[in-house]
Write a protein that holds these residues in place. Structure first.
Motif, mmCIF file in Angstrom:
data_model
loop_
_atom_site.group_PDB
_atom_site.id
_atom_site.type_symbol
_atom_site.label_atom_id
_atom_site.label_comp_id
_atom_site.label_asym_id
_atom_site.label_seq_id
_atom_site.Cartn_x
_atom_site.Cartn_y
_atom_site.Cartn_z
ATOM 1 N N GLY A 86 0.706 -1.217 -0.004
ATOM 2 C CA GLY A 86 -0.084 0.016 0.019
ATOM 3 C C GLY A 86 0.778 1.176 -0.185
ATOM 4 N N SER A 87 2.059 1.097 0.208
ATOM 5 C CA SER A 87 2.896 2.459 0.316
ATOM 6 C C SER A 87 2.994 3.313 -0.992
ATOM 7 C CB SER A 87 4.398 2.012 0.734
ATOM 8 O OG SER A 87 4.217 1.462 2.082
ATOM 9 N N ALA A 88 3.212 2.514 -1.947
ATOM 10 C CA ALA A 88 3.295 3.060 -3.294
ATOM 11 C C ALA A 88 2.020 3.997 -3.699
ATOM 12 C CB ALA A 88 3.757 2.156 -4.584
ATOM 13 N N GLU A 89 1.082 3.019 -3.586
ATOM 14 C CA GLU A 89 -0.177 3.555 -3.631
ATOM 15 C C GLU A 89 -0.483 4.872 -2.985
ATOM 16 O OE1 GLU A 89 -0.103 -0.431 -4.976
ATOM 17 O OE2 GLU A 89 0.542 0.696 -3.132
ATOM 18 N N ALA A 90 -0.246 4.892 -1.892
ATOM 19 C CA ALA A 90 -0.491 6.099 -0.769
ATOM 20 C C ALA A 90 0.276 7.279 -1.254
ATOM 21 C CB ALA A 90 0.098 5.472 0.614
ATOM 22 N N LEU A 91 1.562 7.158 -1.692
ATOM 23 C CA LEU A 91 2.354 8.188 -1.943
ATOM 24 C C LEU A 91 1.592 8.667 -3.507
ATOM 25 C CD1 LEU A 91 5.844 7.236 -1.306
ATOM 26 C CD2 LEU A 91 4.645 8.773 -0.146
ATOM 27 N N ARG A 92 1.302 7.903 -4.326
ATOM 28 C CA ARG A 92 0.875 8.329 -5.841
ATOM 29 C C ARG A 92 -0.507 9.065 -5.461
ATOM 30 N NH1 ARG A 92 2.602 2.774 -7.554
ATOM 31 N NH2 ARG A 92 4.769 3.136 -8.215
ATOM 32 N N ALA A 93 -1.054 8.688 -4.352
ATOM 33 C CA ALA A 93 -2.430 9.445 -4.309
ATOM 34 C C ALA A 93 -2.164 11.006 -3.977
ATOM 35 C CB ALA A 93 -3.401 8.794 -3.132
ATOM 36 N N ILE A 94 -0.919 11.339 -3.436
ATOM 37 C CA ILE A 94 -0.529 12.709 -2.877
ATOM 38 C C ILE A 94 -0.356 13.643 -3.980
ATOM 39 C CG2 ILE A 94 0.866 13.907 -1.550
ATOM 40 C CD1 ILE A 94 1.115 11.539 0.415
ATOM 41 N N ASP A 95 -0.753 14.872 -4.051
ATOM 42 C CA ASP A 95 -0.750 15.756 -5.025
ATOM 43 C C ASP A 95 0.303 16.713 -4.358
ATOM 44 O OD1 ASP A 95 -0.336 17.822 -6.820
ATOM 45 O OD2 ASP A 95 -2.691 18.511 -6.492
ATOM 46 N N PHE A 96 1.533 16.673 -4.863
ATOM 47 C CA PHE A 96 2.818 17.426 -4.270
ATOM 48 C C PHE A 96 2.560 19.072 -5.060
ATOM 49 C CE2 PHE A 96 3.996 13.138 -3.047
ATOM 50 C CZ PHE A 96 4.352 13.431 -1.497
ATOM 51 N N GLY A 97 1.934 19.156 -6.053
ATOM 52 C CA GLY A 97 1.999 20.172 -6.901
ATOM 53 C C GLY A 97 3.272 20.249 -7.670
ATOM 54 N N LEU A 98 3.609 19.108 -8.237
ATOM 55 C CA LEU A 98 4.942 18.937 -9.049
ATOM 56 C C LEU A 98 4.454 18.768 -10.792
ATOM 57 C CD1 LEU A 98 7.121 16.964 -6.751
ATOM 58 C CD2 LEU A 98 7.301 19.409 -7.282
ATOM 59 N N ALA A 99 5.255 18.708 -11.595
ATOM 60 C CA ALA A 99 4.777 18.728 -12.972
ATOM 61 C C ALA A 99 4.579 17.168 -13.080
ATOM 62 C CB ALA A 99 5.905 19.257 -13.818
ATOM 63 N N ARG A 100 5.642 16.640 -12.240
ATOM 64 C CA ARG A 100 5.364 14.899 -12.204
ATOM 65 C C ARG A 100 6.384 14.384 -11.101
ATOM 66 N NH1 ARG A 100 8.414 15.723 -17.111
ATOM 67 N NH2 ARG A 100 10.593 14.588 -16.979
ATOM 68 N N ILE A 101 6.023 13.153 -10.809
ATOM 69 C CA ILE A 101 6.898 12.770 -9.758
ATOM 70 C C ILE A 101 7.205 11.188 -9.851
ATOM 71 C CG2 ILE A 101 4.961 12.507 -8.034
ATOM 72 C CD1 ILE A 101 7.011 13.181 -5.843
ATOM 73 N N ALA A 102 8.196 10.703 -9.548
ATOM 74 C CA ALA A 102 8.356 9.058 -9.714
ATOM 75 C C ALA A 102 9.000 8.604 -8.626
ATOM 76 C CB ALA A 102 9.399 8.766 -11.022
ATOM 77 N N PHE A 103 8.518 7.451 -8.153
ATOM 78 C CA PHE A 103 8.909 6.881 -6.809
ATOM 79 C C PHE A 103 9.835 5.380 -7.221
ATOM 80 C CE2 PHE A 103 5.181 9.353 -5.686
ATOM 81 C CZ PHE A 103 5.845 10.152 -4.672
ATOM 82 N N ALA A 104 10.663 5.242 -6.373
ATOM 83 C CA ALA A 104 11.536 3.955 -6.389
ATOM 84 C C ALA A 104 11.922 3.839 -4.833
ATOM 85 C CB ALA A 104 12.496 4.226 -7.434
ATOM 86 N N THR A 105 12.490 2.723 -4.656
ATOM 87 C CA THR A 105 13.074 2.572 -3.426
ATOM 88 C C THR A 105 14.414 3.283 -3.234
ATOM 89 O OG1 THR A 105 14.466 0.373 -4.077
ATOM 90 C CG2 THR A 105 11.949 0.173 -3.246
ATOM 91 N N ASP A 106 15.061 3.422 -1.992
ATOM 92 C CA ASP A 106 16.091 4.110 -1.745
ATOM 93 C C ASP A 106 17.232 3.360 -2.375
ATOM 94 O OD1 ASP A 106 15.634 2.122 0.093
ATOM 95 O OD2 ASP A 106 16.738 3.218 1.571
ATOM 96 N N ALA A 107 17.159 1.956 -2.267
ATOM 97 C CA ALA A 107 18.428 1.241 -2.852
ATOM 98 C C ALA A 107 18.358 1.462 -4.414
ATOM 99 C CB ALA A 107 18.076 -0.303 -2.397
ATOM 100 N N ALA A 108 17.074 1.399 -4.941
ATOM 101 C CA ALA A 108 16.940 1.474 -6.278
ATOM 102 C C ALA A 108 17.766 2.790 -6.669
ATOM 103 C CB ALA A 108 15.606 1.521 -6.835
#
Length: 297
Positions: A86-108
């Motif tokens: 559920g972590s990735a879904e929770a973050l993608r649901a947040i509007d940070f007001g940016l043009a776009r945002i991509a998430f990955a693990t810190d190791a990645a």
């Protein structure tokens, strides 16, 4: 929003101890930075958002940009704990007001930075341990399932082994070596105090004992040496597996890496590569910024 409309790129490295941000322009010039406390997904999406907003605001302020500039920023974020359900879904649901945002693990992002977005692998040895690979453009991890069932060769694993030895020494099941006495002294040489500490100890608490283990291993304490040699064996196997899985290069990173490297076989060390960049470089690559080509010597 189309890539052509992006004016700036933001890289964020969000881990268990701190969160860092780097803002660059289209030429790659660093124009702003930010730094805050922990931002892994264990603290919850709402708390993570607050930390992200903080470092983004810091980066904009240090760059002399208005808050409205967020709309022209493409961001790449590496965050610890992203694989939690559920972590990735929770973050993608947040509007940070940016043009776009991509998430990955810190190791990645650490791996992307180390190899400038090309194929390769990193073995990260810190409080925990994880191998992150990119092979044929596909990203995947080996290990890193969490302490105490995983994290072999990590600081937490060294600390756990030291605690086991100290407890055995206190009740007479093994020799009271200098390492055992040093660990036991932290608890007044009293088993109840050690147990009370273990009841609330975190992986970071165990990892805080790792420098003591390294120190006594270098001083030829036989138990400390056996603990470090065992950790080095796990690191060796990690590296063997990395190359077996097709990675063309491997770098070792993390606070424990320089301390374990001298315990590795020369033929293993000869296979290792130095990182070409850091985790924030990887986050910027994730954001869509084309990292300048760097060749290995």
């Amino acid at each position: 929003m189309a890539i052509a409309m992006v004016s700036w790129y933001l890289g964020v490295d969000a881990g268990g101890s701190h969160c860092r941000a780097r803002l660059i322009d289209q030429s790659g010039l660093v124009i702003g930075t930010g730094h805050a406390g922990p931002a892994n997904m264990r603290i919850g999406a709402a708390a993570v958002r607050a930390v992200f907003d903080d470092v983004i605001d810091q980066a904009l302020e240090s760059a002399g940009l208005a808050a409205s500039a967020r709309a022209d920023i493409a961001a790449g974020v590496g965050i610890a704990g992203l694989s939690r359900p559920g972590s990735a879904e929770a973050l993608r649901a947040i509007d940070f007001g940016l043009a776009r945002i991509a998430f990955a693990t810190d190791a990645a992002i650490a791996n992307l930075g180390a190899h400038r977005g090309r194929d390769g692998a990193t073995l990260i040895l810190g409080t925990g341990s994880i191998a992150q690979l990119r092979v044929g453009g596909t990203d995947f991890a080996i290990g890193g399932y969490g302490f105490p069932i995983s994290d072999e060769g990590s600081g937490a694993a060294l600390g756990l082994s030291a605690m086991r030895h100290a407890l055995r020494a206190l009740d007479g099941r093994t020799t009271r070596t200098p390492l055992a006495l040093a660990i036991a002294a932290r608890f007044g040489h009293a088993i109840p105090q050690a147990i009370a500490w273990m009841d609330r100890a975190t992986p970071a608490d165990y990892a805080a004992l790792a420098p003591i283990v390294i120190q006594y291993a270098q001083a030829e304490d036989p138990i400390a040496r056996s603990i470090v040699e065992d950790a080095a064996g796990h690191v060796e196997r990690f590296i063997e597996t990395i190359f077996e899985r097709g990675a063309p290069a491997c770098a070792i990173l993390g606070g424990l890496a320089p301390h374990l490297r001298p315990w590795l076989r020369a033929r293993t060390v000869a296979k290792l590569s130095e990182p070409l960049g850091d985790a924030l470089d990887g986050a910027l690559f994730l954001a869509g910024f084309a990292l300048p080509e760097v060749t290995r010597e």
